[in-house]
Motif scaffolding. Structure first.
Motif, PDB file in Angstrom:
ATOM      1  N   PRO A   1       0.665  -1.204  -0.066  1.00 14.34           N
ATOM      2  CA  PRO A   1       0.035  -0.086   0.128  1.00 14.34           C
ATOM      3  C   PRO A   1       0.835   1.051  -0.073  1.00 14.34           C
ATOM      4  N   ALA A   2       1.942   1.248   0.551  1.00 11.92           N
ATOM      5  CA  ALA A   2       2.937   2.371   0.588  1.00 11.92           C
ATOM      6  C   ALA A   2       3.288   2.789  -0.653  1.00 11.92           C
TER       7      ALA A   2
ATOM      8  N   LEU B   1       3.977   7.537   2.116  1.00 10.52           N
ATOM      9  CA  LEU B   1       5.432   7.661   2.359  1.00 10.52           C
ATOM     10  C   LEU B   1       5.464   8.802   3.526  1.00 10.52           C
ATOM     11  N   HIS B   2       4.894   9.685   3.399  1.00  9.80           N
ATOM     12  CA  HIS B   2       5.446  10.900   4.349  1.00  9.80           C
ATOM     13  C   HIS B   2       4.123  10.658   5.630  1.00  9.80           C
ATOM     14  N   GLN B   3       3.029  10.066   5.520  1.00 15.13           N
ATOM     15  CA  GLN B   3       2.414   9.820   6.721  1.00 15.13           C
ATOM     16  C   GLN B   3       2.657   8.703   7.847  1.00 15.13           C
ATOM     17  N   LYS B   4       3.042   7.689   7.100  1.00 15.47           N
ATOM     18  CA  LYS B   4       3.229   6.388   7.798  1.00 15.47           C
ATOM     19  C   LYS B   4       4.512   5.878   7.491  1.00 15.47           C
TER      20      LYS B   4
ATOM     21  N   ASP C   1      19.271   8.892   2.465  1.00 17.19           N
ATOM     22  CA  ASP C   1      19.024   9.475   0.998  1.00 17.19           C
ATOM     23  C   ASP C   1      17.545   9.932   0.972  1.00 17.19           C
ATOM     24  N   LEU C   2      16.871   8.995   1.282  1.00 18.67           N
ATOM     25  CA  LEU C   2      15.230   9.336   1.355  1.00 18.67           C
ATOM     26  C   LEU C   2      14.678  10.215   2.238  1.00 18.67           C
TER      27      LEU C   2
ATOM     28  N   LYS D   1      10.094   9.052   5.381  1.00 17.00           N
ATOM     29  CA  LYS D   1      10.400   8.424   6.602  1.00 17.00           C
ATOM     30  C   LYS D   1      10.700   7.243   5.962  1.00 17.00           C
ATOM     31  N   VAL D   2      11.756   6.532   6.618  1.00 18.82           N
ATOM     32  CA  VAL D   2      12.093   5.057   6.472  1.00 18.82           C
ATOM     33  C   VAL D   2      12.463   4.573   7.912  1.00 18.82           C
TER      34      VAL D   2
END
Length: 383
Positions: free
Chosen positions: A141-142, A217-220, A243-244, A250-251
């Motif tokens: 889903p991401a 990607l930015h919420q969860k 890098d991300l 957020k990773v």
């Protein structure tokens, strides 16, 4: 095959007991486990003895089909010693208990680089053997946006955001090569120029996405899964995370026990994870064939692609097509192109084999097959 196949010890005794077996060796009931026929092989060496957890011994094969080419000067006996600790391996090498350490995953980077400076030992690097890829799960889903085209662009963009040169320097000290393709191959200059433009467009897409409050990607955030017993993958994950993060993504890193790691890959329970190709002689056809069933990471990672059916159909056509067919190369290029443009695979590095030896050993050639050690090439000069 152009010449008789020479199986390695691991193939004979550990990994795949019978890759090729003569018809005369098959029992009538075909139960290989019950009868356990002994491997003979057609290579320069014959399996002689095994001491579990200690050593395996090979003897020169007196019936080797090509023994005259080397005039019989290669070693009469090869003893493969089992030493797990890297420091213990080096200590055994320095003390003369062993003559060679061979294998890309057998020699830690710092030890290899230090030994390169030594006058008492010789070090060797092979040509590139196989690739390490970051695999992005297309069904996660991401990475699912409003349409397939946007989802593909997102995956591609994430790949372009990774500084592969920095990764190779930091993780491998520059002795490996940064990769641009799933399988090792040369890249035409026109393609390189095209990739440069794509990088800039993709990074602009990511920056635009960073302003979207709906982005997973930015919420969860996203997860990079790696096996806890692989320090190189852990270091790569940390660099990719950095890098991300620079793009506002957020990773989180997740180390997993090897068996749990494999199960999660097969089930598709991951956002990103690492995968290594198989090298010669398994690339590309054997590896492509494995993508048709849930036996490795690939099946699950590709399951969300709109092109999955076309990819599978192309692979099925390839494996029954004669490689000399005039349509073979075009079909192979098309399948690989679909895989690479899907954004599922982010090629990171091309891996090279390593060896450290005493200078007395001559004839060392680092081949292009990762699992093969060409002992029949090794010899010592007469005193």
């Amino acid at each position: 095959l152009k010449e008789p196949y020479s199986p390695t010890l691991s193939e004979l005794a550990v990994v795949r007991p019978f890759r090729f077996l003569a018809p005369s060796a098959f029992p009538k009931d075909l139960d290989l486990i019950k009868h356990n026929p002994k491997p003979i092989g057609t290579g320069a060496y014959m399996f002689a003895d095994s001491k579990l957890g200690v050593s395996d011994t090979l003897h020169k094969n007196p019936h080797y089909w090509d023994k005259e080419r080397y005039k019989g000067i290669y070693y009469d006996e090869i003893i493969l010693k089992v030493i797990f600790d890297p420091s213990a391996k080096i200590a055994a090498l320095r003390s003369g208990q062993i003559d060679m350490i061979y294998g890309y995953d057998q020699i830690p980077l710092e030890i290899f680089k230090n030994m390169q400076k030594s006058k008492h030992f010789a070090t060797y690097l092979s040509p590139p053997l196989h690739s390490v890829n970051l695999v992005i799960n297309s069904a996660s889903p991401a990475f699912t946006l409003t349409n397939a085209q946007s989802s593909t662009l997102l995956r591609q963009s994430l790949g372009y955001a990774i500084d592969k040169q920095r990764l190779v320097r930091a993780v491998y000290g520059g002795i490996q090569e940064s990769a641009n393709h799933i399988f090792y191959q040369s890249t035409p200059s026109a393609q390189k120029n095209k990739e440069e433009r794509a990088i800039q467009e993709s990074l602009a897409f990511l920056r635009t996405l960073a302003d979207s409050v709906d982005s997973h990607l930015h919420q969860k955030g996203i997860e990079i899964l790696f096996s806890g017993d692989n320090p190189a993958h852990k270091m790569m994950a940390e660099i990719i995370q950095s890098d991300l993060k620079a793009l506002g993504i957020k990773v989180r890193l997740s180390a997993s026990e090897p068996s749990i790691y494999r199960n999660r890959l097969l089930k598709g329970a991951f956002d990103m994870a690492f995968s290594e190709t198989w090298g010669a002689p398994y690339e590309p056809l054997s590896m492509l064939y494995s993508m048709l069933i849930p036996s490795h990471i690939d099946f699950a990672a590709q399951s969300g692609l709109s092109t999955k059916t076309a990819i599978d159909e192309g692979i099925r056509k390839l494996i029954v097509l004669n490689p000399s067919s005039p349509t073979f190369d075009a079909l192979l290029d098309n399948v690989i192109n679909m895989l690479e443009t899907s954004g599922v695979y982010v090629p990171l590095t091309y891996q090279k084999n390593k060896a450290i030896t005493h200078p007395k050993i001559k004839g060392i050639k680092m081949g292009v097959v990762g699992y093969e050690v060409p002992f029949w090439e090794f010899y010592e000069e007469a005193k």
